[in-house]
Each structure stands twice: as structure tokens, then as C-alpha cells.
Motif scaffolding. Structure first.
Motif, PDB file in Angstrom:
ATOM      1  N   ASP A 250       0.905  -1.417  -0.067  1.00 30.16           N
ATOM      2  CA  ASP A 250       0.379  -0.383  -0.105  1.00 30.16           C
ATOM      3  C   ASP A 250       1.243   1.309  -0.115  1.00 30.16           C
ATOM      4  O   ASP A 250       1.216   1.916   0.789  1.00 30.16           O
ATOM      5  N   THR A 251       0.859   1.616  -1.221  1.00 25.57           N
ATOM      6  CA  THR A 251       1.727   3.067  -1.085  1.00 25.57           C
ATOM      7  C   THR A 251       1.693   4.113  -0.178  1.00 25.57           C
ATOM      8  O   THR A 251       2.414   4.962  -0.016  1.00 25.57           O
ATOM      9  N   ARG A 252       0.410   4.325  -0.001  1.00 25.04           N
ATOM     10  CA  ARG A 252       0.006   5.272   1.194  1.00 25.04           C
ATOM     11  C   ARG A 252       0.145   5.536   2.229  1.00 25.04           C
ATOM     12  O   ARG A 252       0.650   6.041   2.880  1.00 25.04           O
TER      13      ARG A 252
ATOM     14  N   ASP B 142       1.388 -12.132   1.865  1.00 25.07           N
ATOM     15  CA  ASP B 142       1.155 -10.930   0.809  1.00 25.07           C
ATOM     16  C   ASP B 142       1.512 -12.015  -0.979  1.00 25.07           C
ATOM     17  O   ASP B 142       2.419 -13.260  -0.129  1.00 25.07           O
ATOM     18  N   PRO B 143       2.106 -11.252  -1.858  1.00 19.91           N
ATOM     19  CA  PRO B 143       1.935 -11.660  -2.334  1.00 19.91           C
ATOM     20  C   PRO B 143       3.663 -11.525  -2.737  1.00 19.91           C
ATOM     21  O   PRO B 143       4.447 -12.140  -3.672  1.00 19.91           O
TER      22      PRO B 143
ATOM     23  N   ILE C 101       4.778  -8.676 -11.391  1.00 15.98           N
ATOM     24  CA  ILE C 101       5.810  -9.236 -11.199  1.00 15.98           C
ATOM     25  C   ILE C 101       6.167  -8.973 -12.131  1.00 15.98           C
ATOM     26  O   ILE C 101       7.753  -8.926 -12.399  1.00 15.98           O
ATOM     27  N   GLY C 102       5.754  -9.351 -13.884  1.00 13.65           N
ATOM     28  CA  GLY C 102       7.009  -9.022 -15.249  1.00 13.65           C
ATOM     29  C   GLY C 102       7.283  -7.513 -15.134  1.00 13.65           C
ATOM     30  O   GLY C 102       8.962  -7.386 -15.022  1.00 13.65           O
ATOM     31  N   GLN C 103       6.550  -6.612 -15.025  1.00 13.42           N
ATOM     32  CA  GLN C 103       7.496  -5.640 -15.148  1.00 13.42           C
ATOM     33  C   GLN C 103       8.434  -5.382 -14.176  1.00 13.42           C
ATOM     34  O   GLN C 103       9.682  -5.078 -14.474  1.00 13.42           O
TER      35      GLN C 103
ATOM     36  N   HIS D 228      -3.820  -7.801  -6.025  1.00 16.28           N
ATOM     37  CA  HIS D 228      -4.896  -7.280  -6.975  1.00 16.28           C
ATOM     38  C   HIS D 228      -4.404  -7.704  -7.810  1.00 16.28           C
ATOM     39  O   HIS D 228      -4.990  -7.064  -9.275  1.00 16.28           O
ATOM     40  N   ASN D 229      -2.869  -6.546  -8.351  1.00 18.67           N
ATOM     41  CA  ASN D 229      -1.791  -6.679  -9.464  1.00 18.67           C
ATOM     42  C   ASN D 229      -1.091  -7.709  -9.620  1.00 18.67           C
ATOM     43  O   ASN D 229       0.259  -7.288 -10.326  1.00 18.67           O
TER      44      ASN D 229
END
Length: 293
Positions: free
Chosen positions: A46-48, A101-102, A75-77, A69-70
Motif C-alpha cells: 500500500d503506497t499510501r 502478501d504476494p 511481477i513481469g514489470q 490484485h495487481n
């Protein structure tokens, strides 16, 4: 095989797994702060939330969101940037990355790509709660969040009830009463349990007692905060329950048909179960099952 030497010069970037405080900002380590300042990018659940941490420690590194959710596209990026020589730190909202978490999927992708993964030690809710619980700290078994649906939750508790070790759960405040109720049904009301809430914060609290006693506490208390739940192991349990090996007398086809008939499974589901039991690939079971068709 991929042999990693974490601190040798790399041809690619490095993924750093950076733990963050679970409540008390003073638990951030000097090394973690330095790493967040030196990497090229921070992948945050969570960037915030992470920005508040960065502001407190005067860290100006750019962030990118990375959550359940993303994660598939991210992961590829992230791998592309790491292969391009960029160093990346991954952080969760609180505690150790890869736990609930992922982060684990990113770690696996990095290892498959030959990219070094460097973990930093730091805050962790499960171990922090365990060592103060008063229950046996070793051996222990970490489970995390129980399934949401009651049927699945009860099944998970029934499996945990077979284990002799102390086990550790995470639980949200709005589900706690229902979880305690199911524990009473499956584990028995005399099992020792410890609820740990607001760890490292001003209102840190430990509720120690039997399942029955803790249930009573929950019924008469406004439930707030995330919980770490430490549960006494089953002294009569076994890590290695006697396994039914009668399937060895069956052919693969007969084994699949047995599951279809006894448990009313479709062939696809039965094939999956047989593959798991026989330690075979699903494609192999599928081929043998359809061999005579």
C-alpha cells in the motif's frame, strides 16, 4: 541449480525483502532504512501506508504498488527492471514481506530468472506473539489466516487439531468470535489459547486462558485491532497420522473411478486427487485414465 552469493557483484539488480514495523516505528532497523534509501524502487503493498513510513525516516525513493490484485502484471514489470540492473525493495504494510502478501510469487520469479533475493531481519508479528505467549515456543507451526467460509474453516481446524505443535494464526477483529466458536467445537473448550492484539503499540494486550475463557472474554468485550492467535498443540496429536495405502492395490484408472464413485467427484477433480496421492503429474494420470477410451 541457482547458487546465490548475496553480496558479490551481480550482473542484474537485487530484490531486497525489507520488513517494516508492526506498530512501533522504533522497530525499524538502521539497515532497513539504509536499504530503502539506496534501492532504485520500492514495491509496496500500500503506497499510501508506506509513504508515511518513508516520510518519517526521510526516505525519498520512488514507489510502485504491488499487492494481490495487481501482482500478476507487476511481477513481469519488476523482473524486467531487475534484469536491467535496478535494485528493488519489497515491503508489506507491516512485518515480513511474503507472509500473507504476494511477495512469495515475486521471490519465486526472481529465483527462476537467476536474480538474487536478499532478506533483511526485522519485525514479525507471529514470533513476537509466540515468545510472550507462555505456550511452548518450539516446535511451532505457522498457519496464518484461516479460510473465510465456515465449512473450510472447520476443515482447516480439524487438520490443525492433529498437530502436536503450538500453532499460530492471524485473525481480523470482525471474524474473531466466530473463529473462537469453531475452535471450541473442534479443539475443545479446555485447550489453552492466547490472543495477542496491538503488538508493539501503546495498547498491546495478551489474553491468556482456555478457549472457553477467551470466548467469554470476547462476548463481553468490544473487539478491536488485528489479532495474532497462539494455540496449544494437541498432546495426543501426531504429525504423521497413519496413512491409508490401500490404493496401491488399484490401477490408476480404478483409483480415479473410486474417487468418482465414493466422493461424487467429476473425473477432472478425481484425477487431481489421484495425482496428489500417487505423487504423479496430472497429465500422466489423465493419460492412463483415458488410455482405454
Amino acid at each position: 541449480m541457482f547458487q546465490q552469493k548475496s553480496f558479490e557483484i551481480q550482473s542484474t539488480g537485487t530484490l531486497y525483502l525489507v520488513p517494516t514495523p508492526i506498530g512501533n516505528l522504533e522497530d525499524m532497523t538502521f539497515r532497513a532504512i539504509r536499504t530503502l534509501k539506496e534501492v532504485d524502487l520500492i514495491a509496496s503493498e500500500d503506497t499510501r501506508n508506506t509513504q508515511k513510513l518513508l516520510n518519517h525516516f526521510d526516505v525519498h525513493t520512488s514507489q510502485i504498488s504491488f499487492h494481490e490484485h495487481n501482482s500478476h502484471e507487476r511481477i513481469g514489470q519488476l523482473i524486467e527492471r531487475l534484469e536491467g540492473g535496478k535494485d528493488i525493495a519489497q515491503v508489506s504494510d507491516a512485518g515480513m514481506p511474503s507472509i500473507s502478501d504476494p511477495g512469495h510469487d515475486l521471490v519465486v520469479a526472481c529465483i527462476e530468472a537467476g536474480i538474487s533475493v536478499v532478506p533483511l531481519p526485522g519485525a514479525n508479528a507471529a514470533l513476537t506473539a509466540l515468545i510472550a505467549s507462555g505456550l511452548s515456543p518450539q516446535p511451532f507451526y505457522f498457519y496464518g489466516f484461516l479460510p473465510r467460509k465456515k465449512k473450510d474453516q472447520v476443515e482447516a481446524l480439524e487438520e490443525l487439531n492433529l498437530r502436536p505443535e503450538t500453532f499460530i494464526l492471524y485473525e481480523s477483529p470482525h471474524r474473531l468470535k466466530e473463529v473462537l466458536k469453531n475452535m471450541g467445537t473442534v479443539l475443545g473448550e479446555s485447550r489453552k489459547i492466547v490472543l495477542c492484539r496491538e503488538l508493539t503499540k501503546r495498547y498491546e494486550e495478551f489474553i491468556r486462558g482456555t478457549v472457553e475463557e477467551v470466548q467469554e472474554w470476547a462476548q463481553n468485550t468490544e473487539i478491536r485491532g488485528e489479532f495474532c492467535v497462539i494455540v496449544e498443540g494437541n498432546s495426543e496429536g501426531s504429525l504423521f497420522p497413519e496413512e491409508d495405502m490401500s490404493w496401491q492395490e488399484l490401477t490408476v484408472r480404478e483409483h480415479v473411478e473410486h474417487f468418482m464413485e465414493e466422493q461424487q467427484l467429476r473425473s477432472k477433480e478425481a484425477i487431481k486427487e489421484v495425482a496428489k496421492i500417487r505423487n504423479m503429474k496430472k497429465q500422466e494420470v489423465y493419460s492412463e485414465y483415458h488410455e482405454l477410451d
